[in-house]
Write an enzyme that holds these catalytic residues in place. Sequence first.
Site, mmCIF file in Angstrom:
data_model
loop_
_atom_site.group_PDB
_atom_site.id
_atom_site.type_symbol
_atom_site.label_atom_id
_atom_site.label_comp_id
_atom_site.label_asym_id
_atom_site.label_seq_id
_atom_site.Cartn_x
_atom_site.Cartn_y
_atom_site.Cartn_z
ATOM 1 C CB SER A 157 -0.865 -0.013 1.264
ATOM 2 O OG SER A 157 -1.429 1.254 1.482
ATOM 3 C CE1 TYR A 188 -3.747 -2.392 5.709
ATOM 4 C CE2 TYR A 188 -3.348 -0.050 5.329
ATOM 5 C CZ TYR A 188 -3.612 -1.309 4.838
ATOM 6 O OH TYR A 188 -3.738 -1.493 3.490
ATOM 7 C CE LYS A 246 -1.634 -4.305 3.316
ATOM 8 N NZ LYS A 246 -1.970 -5.582 2.672
#
Length: 345
Positions: free
Chosen positions: A130, A154, A158
Amino acid sequence: MIKQRIIVAGGAGYIGSHVCVELLSGGASLLIIDNFANSHPEAINRIKELAGAKVDLLQADLADPSQRKNIVDTVKRFQPTGGIHLAGLKAVGESVAEPARYYRINMGSALTMAEALEAAGAKMLVFSSSATVYGEENENPVAETGAASPTNPYGRTKYFIECMLKDIAEADPHWRIINLRYFNPVGAHPSGRIGENPNGVPNNLFPYIAQVAVGKREMLNIFGNDYPTKDGTGVRDYIHVCDLAKGHAAALRYLDQQENGCALDMNLGTGAGYSVLEAVAAFKRASNRDIPYAFAPRRDGDVAEIFANAELAENLLDWRAQKSLEDMCADHWRWQSQNPDGYET
Ligand code: UDP
């Protein structure tokens, strides 16, 4: 090129379902692994319907150690040529409240996926990363060489998975890996049969706007109108999910042609930035519905503006996004209006 046999972890999800349709339409065979934690089994039926093909499905949790052996054995039996890893949790706010769960599930499932592919002798992997791995300090358009400094758990999962995969590729040059850094995926398949099916109140802009347009929510809160951007609202690089899916197919084709090991980070974006107000206006035109909104304070952790330098994907994969903001809105609206309650409709 031998026929592709691909493991798609998280294949029932929003991006995964579009990736599956794209790969099946290109003639690949698929084994989808999904535990339907944040997706719906009906998505599998719709994938098959759209592609006119069958798929294998393993309903399993990649992050659960007690299921690991069965997953590895099933992957080996499938005799894959490679994999795409899209399984994981993705809500920023939830990751701040429950970081341990995010690390356990996101890191654990990526690791099991890599180990299963390795056990099957298929050391080729495309990972769903991302643009949230980029920090605020980068200049736009952001290239892959930009500094990574994610601002929430989060985003860190990644980034840490990217690092883990690079370590794995460094230790064994048979591995060929691409970390695809998605910008803001929106829209839906033009058929209106698959699309984003958020649980509860949507966090992201497009599903929220779509629910306002269809009458499920009263109005949109626009988080911040005092950013140093063209109209004061946040600017993002929205990319049609079908363009994104084509990017995955192109990444697999590229990896398939590499004779040497590699682990590359690669942006998938359009290279253009649109503001929240521009997105609202475009959605209003596409849906012909009113979209009431109010300005609200900035949301924690949001950057003013980010859009991609997508030249690496263009140069290496011969891929570039084709669809316009109008296409994104029209297709998102078709999905939303035909499936007002998602797959439960
Ligand atoms: N946004 C907004 N209202 C919402 C959701 C999002 O104004 O209800 C804004 C958000 O502040 C950002 C843009 O829309 O400027 C895109 O947000 P989204 O959550 O979709 O993506 P991300 O923050 O991951 O780029």
